[in-house]
Design a protein around this motif. Sequence first.
Motif, PDB file in Angstrom:
ATOM      1  N   ALA A 276       2.257   2.333 -58.324  1.00 28.73           N
ATOM      2  CA  ALA A 276       3.126   3.168 -57.465  1.00 28.73           C
ATOM      3  C   ALA A 276       4.565   2.893 -57.883  1.00 28.73           C
ATOM      4  O   ALA A 276       4.991   1.732 -57.897  1.00 28.73           O
ATOM      5  N   ILE A 277       5.298   3.926 -58.273  1.00 29.14           N
ATOM      6  CA  ILE A 277       6.671   3.703 -58.735  1.00 29.14           C
ATOM      7  C   ILE A 277       7.647   4.586 -57.965  1.00 29.14           C
ATOM      8  O   ILE A 277       7.274   5.605 -57.394  1.00 29.14           O
TER       9      ILE A 277
ATOM     10  N   SER B 271      12.874  10.007 -56.475  1.00 27.93           N
ATOM     11  CA  SER B 271      11.540  10.498 -56.828  1.00 27.93           C
ATOM     12  C   SER B 271      10.548   9.347 -56.732  1.00 27.93           C
ATOM     13  O   SER B 271      10.894   8.205 -57.007  1.00 27.93           O
ATOM     14  N   HIS B 272       9.322   9.656 -56.349  1.00 26.06           N
ATOM     15  CA  HIS B 272       8.314   8.606 -56.261  1.00 26.06           C
ATOM     16  C   HIS B 272       6.985   9.170 -56.721  1.00 26.06           C
ATOM     17  O   HIS B 272       6.834  10.380 -56.932  1.00 26.06           O
ATOM     18  N   GLY B 273       5.993   8.321 -56.866  1.00 24.01           N
ATOM     19  CA  GLY B 273       4.666   8.789 -57.257  1.00 24.01           C
ATOM     20  C   GLY B 273       3.826   7.647 -57.781  1.00 24.01           C
ATOM     21  O   GLY B 273       4.247   6.491 -57.795  1.00 24.01           O
ATOM     22  N   ARG B 274       2.635   7.998 -58.234  1.00 23.64           N
ATOM     23  CA  ARG B 274       1.745   7.018 -58.852  1.00 23.64           C
ATOM     24  C   ARG B 274       1.607   7.398 -60.322  1.00 23.64           C
ATOM     25  O   ARG B 274       1.496   8.580 -60.643  1.00 23.64           O
TER      26      ARG B 274
ATOM     27  N   ALA C 199       6.795   3.215 -51.681  1.00 19.90           N
ATOM     28  CA  ALA C 199       7.522   4.007 -52.685  1.00 19.90           C
ATOM     29  C   ALA C 199       8.140   5.244 -52.042  1.00 19.90           C
ATOM     30  O   ALA C 199       9.301   5.581 -52.304  1.00 19.90           O
ATOM     31  N   ARG C 200       7.355   5.923 -51.188  1.00 23.53           N
ATOM     32  CA  ARG C 200       7.864   7.134 -50.540  1.00 23.53           C
ATOM     33  C   ARG C 200       9.024   6.810 -49.602  1.00 23.53           C
ATOM     34  O   ARG C 200      10.028   7.525 -49.562  1.00 23.53           O
TER      35      ARG C 200
END
Length: 615
Positions: free
Chosen positions: A320-321, A326-329, A374-375
């Motif tokens: 998870a970054i 912006s975030h996401g896996r 992350a979110r």
Amino acid sequence: MSAPTIGGVQIPRGDGRIVQIRQGASLTDLAERIDANPASLVTVLFHLGEMATATQSLDEDTFALLGAELGYEIRMVSPEEEERELFESFDIDLEIGIDSEDEEDLQPRPPVVTVMGHVDHGKTKLLDAIRNANVVAAEHGGITQHIGAYQIHKEHEGVDRAITFIDTPGHEAFTAMRARGAKVTDIAILVVAADDGVMPQTIEALNHAQAADVPIVVAVNKMDVDGANPAKVRQQLTEYNLIAEEYGGDTMFVDVSAKQMLHIDDLLEAVLLTADAALDLRANPDKDARGVAIEANLDRGRGATATVLIQSGTLHVGDAIVTGSSHGRVRAMLDEHGNTLDEATPSRPVQVLGLSSVPRAGDTFVVAPDDRTARQIAERREAADRAASLAKARKRISLEDLNAALAAGKVDTLNLILKGDVSGSVEALEDALLQIDVGDEVDLRIIDRGVGAITMNNINLAMASNAIIIGFNVRAEGQNAEYAEREGVEIRYYSVIYQAIEEVEAALKGMLKPEFEEVELGTAEIREIFRSSKFGNIAGSIVRSGEIKRGAKARITRQGVVIAENVEVAGLRRFKDDVTEVREGYECGINLGSFNDLQLGDLIATYEMREKPRA
């Protein structure tokens, strides 16, 4: 001490207490820190001559003014400090340097190299020669418009060594991006053409590298061209504290020809020798990855993608970054050849798929414990960014000033919306446009920027704000293009950044109020004064220079002192005839209308105001 009353409102006194607030904060944020009612702070600010709502982002000067009134010392927290506090609240360590690591955890990592230099000195061709790939053919005007990163391998002293190259764009408009490139860079290769020598952008690139305290290797390119003079390049660069080893200095100079692939190996050797001699290139790969987004774009098939450079730790598929807002896996990782990777170690550039939106070039990225964290970090960052940009956009002008400026017609604003194919280009174009200086009369405001094709939302925003849309390597297509044309929204398309900057600058200059300069037409000396019951005093004069024209504005001087301004030449006679102009050396009678305070020897200078072309 009792709370002071301002405008009938009681506010708690600070007595010198220090209050830290983030950039772009509102009166509501401050009210929470000092335990006050936001509405009362609005009232105080109003009595100080500033109007603001409780939720409006304010700038540093306004907070300083308010703090001084209430007895608080208000300090704005920098984005870096704010970032650190944000991550500490989620128990995430942001430290990247080797100082923060245990010695036994550190392992060697490849050097990260940025190629810099003047436009058209062969930076991209040199990178082509290094990685045997033709980038120039795909570029408009032969200029690198996008940032990428590539890793190559070189055998050095019997060991296979990797070197990471960051490809920075070649035009001076990308100063901000180049500076950012230097911050993630270990070594800079300064490319100087042997036939051209040191040029303005060479010095600019050199200043960036030296300011970032980055060791420099000089590649003297175009050795195959007639007139190549590498000795002259070495001599010119001594003025900027780059002294070649053969002159007793410590900078390595390598004579190369990117076109003929000459001495490319020697250049890579020089990079590795400089890295080993001057730098301690180690990182801890056994922890969560940290790094920076070098480039990002919106891919039609794969969604938001970002090229990230790992600076510390190891990035794995499935992590998870969060990068910027912006975030996401990490759904997949690709190298520069499009091959999939399962993990990326320090100094490795990879393209990451799986982000929620397109980050900005230069955004830091970190691995978060889980998707939810992350979110949350991304949302907090986005809110802070929005507040900071609102504070930046706020024009500090009082109501009286605004009315006066509007009455004088002095407030002119050119609103722009920027859309590009990659975030690095958009950000650098924005930076270059905001540096255009045409004085205080015209204001350039970039009200929105983004990555991807020009959408209906962009066109609606342009309609609402009378903005011009600039598309950099992107277009409005189909019904969007028709809608823009129907609604009269101007869209300008560019593929080379020179044109965008030049045309916007021309537009700004076109918005300027015309500048006028005074042009002297002629002078006449009064020799005699005739009294007329019908016309008043008539100045019998001889024209000393130029010509005197009827209807022209005149200035009367007596012994060098101006006694009257803006007087009109109402009548002009030669003997008994009315004339429109009298030339140098001739005598004439001049009637100055209602101005009759004339004496012998006075000088009448006529002039007109002509529009002056803008530089």
